[in-house]
Design a protein around this motif. Structure first.
Motif, mmCIF file in Angstrom:
data_model
loop_
_atom_site.group_PDB
_atom_site.id
_atom_site.type_symbol
_atom_site.label_atom_id
_atom_site.label_comp_id
_atom_site.label_asym_id
_atom_site.label_seq_id
_atom_site.Cartn_x
_atom_site.Cartn_y
_atom_site.Cartn_z
ATOM 1 N N ALA A 303 0.843 -1.200 0.000
ATOM 2 C CA ALA A 303 0.000 0.000 0.000
ATOM 3 C C ALA A 303 0.873 1.243 0.000
ATOM 4 O O ALA A 303 2.074 1.193 0.287
ATOM 5 C CB ALA A 303 -0.919 0.008 1.219
ATOM 6 N N LYS A 326 -2.606 -2.494 -3.584
ATOM 7 C CA LYS A 326 -4.027 -2.673 -3.278
ATOM 8 C C LYS A 326 -4.694 -1.440 -2.698
ATOM 9 O O LYS A 326 -5.904 -1.259 -2.880
ATOM 10 C CB LYS A 326 -4.185 -3.846 -2.301
ATOM 11 N N ALA A 327 -3.967 -0.591 -1.985
ATOM 12 C CA ALA A 327 -4.628 0.486 -1.245
ATOM 13 C C ALA A 327 -3.728 1.699 -1.121
ATOM 14 O O ALA A 327 -2.506 1.615 -1.281
ATOM 15 C CB ALA A 327 -5.032 -0.006 0.143
ATOM 16 N N TYR A 370 -8.452 0.220 -3.173
ATOM 17 C CA TYR A 370 -9.048 0.927 -2.039
ATOM 18 C C TYR A 370 -8.339 2.268 -1.847
ATOM 19 O O TYR A 370 -7.121 2.317 -1.700
ATOM 20 C CB TYR A 370 -8.936 0.073 -0.775
ATOM 21 N N ASN A 372 -8.448 5.717 0.464
ATOM 22 C CA ASN A 372 -8.950 6.429 1.634
ATOM 23 C C ASN A 372 -8.422 7.856 1.590
ATOM 24 O O ASN A 372 -7.238 8.106 1.832
ATOM 25 C CB ASN A 372 -8.494 5.751 2.919
ATOM 26 N N VAL A 426 -6.749 0.797 6.421
ATOM 27 C CA VAL A 426 -5.839 0.131 5.484
ATOM 28 C C VAL A 426 -5.420 -1.233 6.005
ATOM 29 O O VAL A 426 -5.177 -2.170 5.228
ATOM 30 C CB VAL A 426 -4.610 1.027 5.183
#
Length: 438
Positions: A303, A326-327, A370, A372, A426
């Motif tokens: 991430a 992924k994030a 993802y 945030n 996360v």
């Protein structure tokens, strides 16, 4: 004038370890150094001009020269320069007593500062308790093989070659932030990289386990430093405290240099004719992490987090390479590329535009990523996040927006947002280390 004007993108704060003092996070100033959109030739800001530090007093407030020359009533002796007064023994003893009181009474701070810098510049190694390459050999005469992870086939043991790390800071729990110089094998770019591993990394029960990696990108110039390597921001401590509380995974944090110089922003991209900063961030830095640390083979252990321009680069890279990452925790509201170096390269700029990348993921139905967003209630940028969420936060593009109450555009407040929930967010979408059974 080119057709891609740059928006101002003030620096979150530069990496100056002495400021702000603990408890002095709210500042009235704003970093006045170079930012996106600063016209060429404007004076650069001073290191002290950032949130939490008011700057030096104006010249007229500087204290006057303190020496009071002693003269007799008839004036100084001919041919002799006036001398500063001698300090009395009494004054010397008073000064020494005060200094001792500060050292012993308020001296927790002094001792803490000494501990902070203790060992800086010394060589550092990570993974001291990892199995030796010969640990799994049945026949001592057989060729050495790499240590085998236990349980999870997704675990990747360090591939080497190991980098040479030097300590730059020490945390209260004894963990180390260290620095090395890396020449990217794929980008050809040479830059600074800082790393930090949590205490769990050297715990024997995790010796064969992988750890998730959080690539942390700064705002501002991102050259030659990465301010997330400044322990005063508290990123590493937030992870440590979260791991103890069960609200955060114990991430390995990789903090690379973001830009090749302080003149332009390169949008973490391979802009034609420029340093290949996209390849540096998306390929060389992960390869470097795999060479030196126990990591996961799959994207489930990877991430980004970043602020301002670093948030843009992290989000863009996740959307561009959803098979590897992924994030992302993206703080500060930057959504689209706007380097002046894109002029004449529209197709390449579009290939690095998070809006277009998100739409491509939606059209191809995945894989899921993802995002945030974090934004302070005292800064601008939320409208851009909200628009992105409304238009592209669907299908495989999972988005959330976290408001940081009374938060401003700086790293201290973004770390506070991470402690208040973004680290937990996360951590729920990534894999954590698994202790060895028994």
């Amino acid at each position: 004038m080119h057709q891609y004007p740059q928006r101002p993108r003030p620096d979150d704060q530069p990496s100056y370890p002495e400021y702000p003092p603990p408890g002095q996070e709210q500042g009235q100033g704003r970093y006045q150094g170079p930012y996106r959109g600063q016209p060429q030739g404007q004076p650069q800001g001073h290191p002290q001009d950032f949130p939490g530090y008011p700057g030096p007093p104006p010249p007229q407030q500087q204290p006057p020269h303190q020496y009071q020359y002693q003269q007799s009533e008839s004036g100084p002796e001919p041919g002799r320069e006036p001398q500063p007064p001698r300090r009395s023994r009494r004054r010397i003893w008073i000064s020494a007593t005060v200094a001792l009181a500060l050292l012993l009474g308020g001296g927790g701070f002094a001792a803490w500062k000494l501990e902070w810098f203790s060992g800086n510049g010394e060589a550092v190694s990570f993974g001291k308790n990892a199995p030796s390459p010969a640990a799994d050999k049945a026949d001592p005469s057989a060729p050495a093989t790499a240590a085998k992870p236990s349980g999870d086939p997704d675990v990747l043991m360090p591939t080497g070659p190991k980098s040479d790390f030097k300590q730059t800071a020490k945390l209260e729990d004894g963990t180390i932030i260290a620095k090395t110089r890396l020449t990217g094998a794929k980008s050809g770019f040479e830059g600074n990289v800082w790393v930090w591993a949590p205490k769990e990394y050297d715990d024997p029960k995790y010796a064969k386990s992988a750890f998730p990696v959080l690539i942390s990108l700064p705002g501002g110039n991102g050259f030659p430093d990465n301010y997330w390597a400044d322990r005063s921001l508290g990123l590493q401590k937030a992870i440590t405290d979260g791991a103890k509380a069960g609200t955060s995974l114990p991430f390995v944090v990789i903090m690379p240099q973001l830009n090749p110089d302080a003149k332009y922003y390169y949008d973490g991209s391979d802009i034609p004719g420029q340093a290949k900063m996209g390849t540096w961030i998306a390929e060389d830095i992960p390869d470097f992490a795999k060479a030196n640390f126990r990591t996961y083979k799959s994207r489930d252990g990877w991430a980004f987090m970043g602020s301002s321009s670093g948030a843009f680069v992290g989000m863009k890279t996740v959307l561009q390479h959803p098979d590897r990452f992924k994030a992302v925790i993206a703080s500060g509201g930057e959504i689209v590329p706007d380097s002046p170096l894109w002029k004449g390269h529209q197709a390449e700029m579009d290939a690095n535009n998070p809006e277009k990348l998100a739409q491509k993921l939606i059209d191809t139905k995945g894989p899921e990523v993802y995002i945030n967003f974090q934004v302070g209630t005292k800064e601008s940028g939320k409208e851009r996040m909200t628009k992105f969420q409304q238009q592209y936060g669907k299908g495989p593009v999972k988005t959330t927006i976290r408001d940081i109450q009374n938060g401003e555009h700086n790293g201290w407040h973004y770390v506070r947002g991470m402690k208040e929930g973004s680290l937990e967010w996360v951590s729920k979408v990534l894999k954590g280390p698994k202790p060895e059974a028994g």
